[in-house]
Design a protein around this motif. Structure first.
Motif, PDB file in Angstrom:
ATOM      1  N   ALA A 285      63.889  67.258  25.768  1.00  0.00           N
ATOM      2  CA  ALA A 285      62.967  66.244  25.123  1.00  0.00           C
ATOM      3  C   ALA A 285      63.738  64.963  24.721  1.00  0.00           C
ATOM      4  O   ALA A 285      64.582  64.887  23.719  1.00  0.00           O
ATOM      5  CB  ALA A 285      61.991  66.909  23.897  1.00  0.00           C
ATOM      6  N   THR A 286      63.542  64.108  25.481  1.00  0.00           N
ATOM      7  CA  THR A 286      64.229  62.539  25.291  1.00  0.00           C
ATOM      8  C   THR A 286      63.281  61.511  25.571  1.00  0.00           C
ATOM      9  O   THR A 286      62.156  61.990  26.230  1.00  0.00           O
ATOM     10  CB  THR A 286      65.414  62.427  26.078  1.00  0.00           C
ATOM     11  N   ARG A 287      63.568  60.381  25.546  1.00  0.00           N
ATOM     12  CA  ARG A 287      62.629  59.205  25.738  1.00  0.00           C
ATOM     13  C   ARG A 287      62.434  59.409  27.215  1.00  0.00           C
ATOM     14  O   ARG A 287      61.540  58.858  27.680  1.00  0.00           O
ATOM     15  CB  ARG A 287      63.213  57.894  25.317  1.00  0.00           C
ATOM     16  N   LEU A 288      63.684  59.588  28.146  1.00  0.00           N
ATOM     17  CA  LEU A 288      63.444  59.443  29.297  1.00  0.00           C
ATOM     18  C   LEU A 288      62.714  60.300  29.918  1.00  0.00           C
ATOM     19  O   LEU A 288      62.067  60.316  31.093  1.00  0.00           O
ATOM     20  CB  LEU A 288      65.036  59.904  30.025  1.00  0.00           C
ATOM     21  N   THR A 289      62.498  61.610  29.297  1.00  0.00           N
ATOM     22  CA  THR A 289      61.620  62.743  29.892  1.00  0.00           C
ATOM     23  C   THR A 289      59.908  62.382  29.052  1.00  0.00           C
ATOM     24  O   THR A 289      59.219  63.576  29.177  1.00  0.00           O
ATOM     25  CB  THR A 289      61.753  64.115  29.516  1.00  0.00           C
ATOM     26  N   SER A 290      59.900  61.127  28.487  1.00  0.00           N
ATOM     27  CA  SER A 290      58.707  61.085  27.655  1.00  0.00           C
ATOM     28  C   SER A 290      58.302  62.189  26.665  1.00  0.00           C
ATOM     29  O   SER A 290      57.431  62.585  26.290  1.00  0.00           O
ATOM     30  CB  SER A 290      57.245  61.000  28.576  1.00  0.00           C
ATOM     31  N   PHE A 291      59.670  62.743  26.068  1.00  0.00           N
ATOM     32  CA  PHE A 291      59.576  63.784  25.250  1.00  0.00           C
ATOM     33  C   PHE A 291      59.033  64.924  25.671  1.00  0.00           C
ATOM     34  O   PHE A 291      58.483  66.082  24.778  1.00  0.00           O
ATOM     35  CB  PHE A 291      59.115  63.144  24.113  1.00  0.00           C
ATOM     36  N   ARG A 292      58.975  65.375  26.950  1.00  0.00           N
ATOM     37  CA  ARG A 292      58.479  66.814  27.488  1.00  0.00           C
ATOM     38  C   ARG A 292      59.776  67.472  27.641  1.00  0.00           C
ATOM     39  O   ARG A 292      60.622  66.897  27.932  1.00  0.00           O
ATOM     40  CB  ARG A 292      57.766  66.498  28.755  1.00  0.00           C
ATOM     41  N   SER A 293      59.444  68.764  27.564  1.00  0.00           N
ATOM     42  CA  SER A 293      60.810  69.630  27.744  1.00  0.00           C
ATOM     43  C   SER A 293      60.283  71.167  28.164  1.00  0.00           C
ATOM     44  O   SER A 293      59.252  71.560  27.975  1.00  0.00           O
ATOM     45  CB  SER A 293      61.543  69.789  26.359  1.00  0.00           C
ATOM     46  N   ARG A 294      61.342  71.565  28.699  1.00  0.00           N
ATOM     47  CA  ARG A 294      61.372  73.155  29.180  1.00  0.00           C
ATOM     48  C   ARG A 294      62.516  73.965  28.479  1.00  0.00           C
ATOM     49  O   ARG A 294      62.221  75.148  28.494  1.00  0.00           O
ATOM     50  CB  ARG A 294      61.289  73.363  30.692  1.00  0.00           C
ATOM     51  N   ASP A 295      63.357  72.948  27.930  1.00  0.00           N
ATOM     52  CA  ASP A 295      64.677  73.759  27.723  1.00  0.00           C
ATOM     53  C   ASP A 295      64.720  73.246  26.091  1.00  0.00           C
ATOM     54  O   ASP A 295      64.440  72.062  25.728  1.00  0.00           O
ATOM     55  CB  ASP A 295      65.912  73.345  28.551  1.00  0.00           C
ATOM     56  N   ASN A 296      65.870  74.064  25.382  1.00  0.00           N
ATOM     57  CA  ASN A 296      66.087  73.654  24.153  1.00  0.00           C
ATOM     58  C   ASN A 296      67.243  72.939  23.978  1.00  0.00           C
ATOM     59  O   ASN A 296      68.256  73.207  24.500  1.00  0.00           O
ATOM     60  CB  ASN A 296      66.425  75.087  23.081  1.00  0.00           C
ATOM     61  N   MET A 297      67.136  71.589  23.406  1.00  0.00           N
ATOM     62  CA  MET A 297      68.101  70.614  23.312  1.00  0.00           C
ATOM     63  C   MET A 297      69.730  71.116  22.709  1.00  0.00           C
ATOM     64  O   MET A 297      70.480  71.027  23.382  1.00  0.00           O
ATOM     65  CB  MET A 297      67.861  69.433  22.216  1.00  0.00           C
ATOM     66  N   GLU A 298      69.578  71.996  21.483  1.00  0.00           N
ATOM     67  CA  GLU A 298      70.728  72.648  20.819  1.00  0.00           C
ATOM     68  C   GLU A 298      71.463  73.698  21.969  1.00  0.00           C
ATOM     69  O   GLU A 298      72.602  73.464  22.043  1.00  0.00           O
ATOM     70  CB  GLU A 298      70.253  73.333  19.684  1.00  0.00           C
ATOM     71  N   GLU A 299      70.528  74.603  22.541  1.00  0.00           N
ATOM     72  CA  GLU A 299      71.174  75.421  23.453  1.00  0.00           C
ATOM     73  C   GLU A 299      71.769  74.658  24.600  1.00  0.00           C
ATOM     74  O   GLU A 299      72.980  75.032  25.155  1.00  0.00           O
ATOM     75  CB  GLU A 299      69.956  76.423  23.963  1.00  0.00           C
ATOM     76  N   CYS A 300      71.169  73.463  25.093  1.00  0.00           N
ATOM     77  CA  CYS A 300      71.551  72.810  26.357  1.00  0.00           C
ATOM     78  C   CYS A 300      72.738  72.113  26.015  1.00  0.00           C
ATOM     79  O   CYS A 300      73.876  72.002  26.771  1.00  0.00           O
ATOM     80  CB  CYS A 300      70.659  71.907  26.951  1.00  0.00           C
ATOM     81  N   ILE A 301      72.684  71.547  24.782  1.00  0.00           N
ATOM     82  CA  ILE A 301      74.131  70.805  24.381  1.00  0.00           C
ATOM     83  C   ILE A 301      75.248  71.776  24.095  1.00  0.00           C
ATOM     84  O   ILE A 301      76.604  71.667  24.731  1.00  0.00           O
ATOM     85  CB  ILE A 301      73.934  70.156  23.079  1.00  0.00           C
ATOM     86  N   ALA A 302      75.039  72.840  23.512  1.00  0.00           N
ATOM     87  CA  ALA A 302      76.217  74.044  23.439  1.00  0.00           C
ATOM     88  C   ALA A 302      76.698  74.198  24.696  1.00  0.00           C
ATOM     89  O   ALA A 302      77.659  74.565  24.910  1.00  0.00           O
ATOM     90  CB  ALA A 302      75.703  74.990  22.497  1.00  0.00           C
TER      91      ALA A 302
END
Length: 231
Positions: free
Chosen positions: A187-204
């Motif tokens: 979820a970011t502004r680029l995806t209009s805050f839609r997501s399928r993945d968890n930010m913390e997990e992806c960043i790690a």
């Protein structure tokens, strides 16, 4: 802090989260923001200023800003350059695309990362560093399911640029690894805050990939789990 990373497009979303995660792992974080964003006193600027040791102003649509930023950075070694900034997928339908829109996405998503790689090349070469281009599985021809035509084209071109530079670096003995990396659908502004993945997990996961890849992986297309994606 003996390792320096430059994150291009670091004041929001993936960039800001990566900056924070790398700073916690004792990376010296240098961040870029758009001059327009900094001039507007956007609240996100204060957030990245809390993490970064240096803020550079880069507008990927204006080559001179990239050259100026490299000059301001100086002749210090750069261990990692991460190109994060970009334009998102919309519009969905092919017939809604215009020449202007397609050109704009190519300029920002493909030409801009090339320019940062070009102007910071001496710094990467000094450190025998890593060029990380944040791509997307939307740039995979094999995985294409339609929609988001200009975005897909610009990311496919970014992937080709990454592979080409990886081969050029190897031929020239630069010892710079070039990787295309899919960060996950977060979820970011680029995806209009839609997501399928968890930010913390992806960043790690991304941090683990960023710190572990080297010349053996140069010219590959990976995702945040470290898995190889098809071109």
């Amino acid at each position: 802090m003996d390792r320096t990373v430059l994150l291009v497009g670091a004041n929001r979303g993936i960039g800001l989260n990566l900056a924070r995660a790398l700073a916690l792992r004792n990376w010296n974080v240098v961040a870029s923001v758009r001059p327009q964003t900094r001039a507007s006193n956007d609240p996100s600027i204060k957030e990245i200023e809390e993490v970064a040791s240096m803020i550079l102003e880069i507008d990927l649509a204006k080559e001179q800003t990239v050259a100026d930023a490299a000059r301001e950075f100086g002749d210090s070694p750069l261990d990692m350059l991460i190109n994060i900034a970009g334009l998102g997928p919309e519009p969905d339908n092919w017939y809604e695309h215009s020449a202007e829109l397609m050109t704009e996405k190519y300029v920002i998503n493909t030409v801009g990362p090339f320019l940062t790689a070009k102007y910071f090349h001496p710094n990467l070469k000094l450190a025998q560093g890593k060029l990380i281009n944040i791509s997307s599985n939307a740039g995979s021809i094999t995985m294409c399911k339609g929609e988001d035509l200009a975005y897909r084209m610009s990311k496919a071109a970014l992937n080709m640029m990454t592979v080409t530079l990886a081969k050029e670096y190897k031929m020239n003995g630069d010892n710079i690894a070039a990787i295309a990396l899919n960060p996950g659908y977060v979820a970011t502004r680029l995806t209009s805050f839609r997501s399928r993945d968890n930010m913390e997990e992806c960043i790690a996961g991304m941090v683990k990939v960023l710190e572990s890849v080297g010349m053996d992986e140069s010219g590959t297309f990976l995702d945040w789990r470290g898995e190889t994606l098809p071109w």
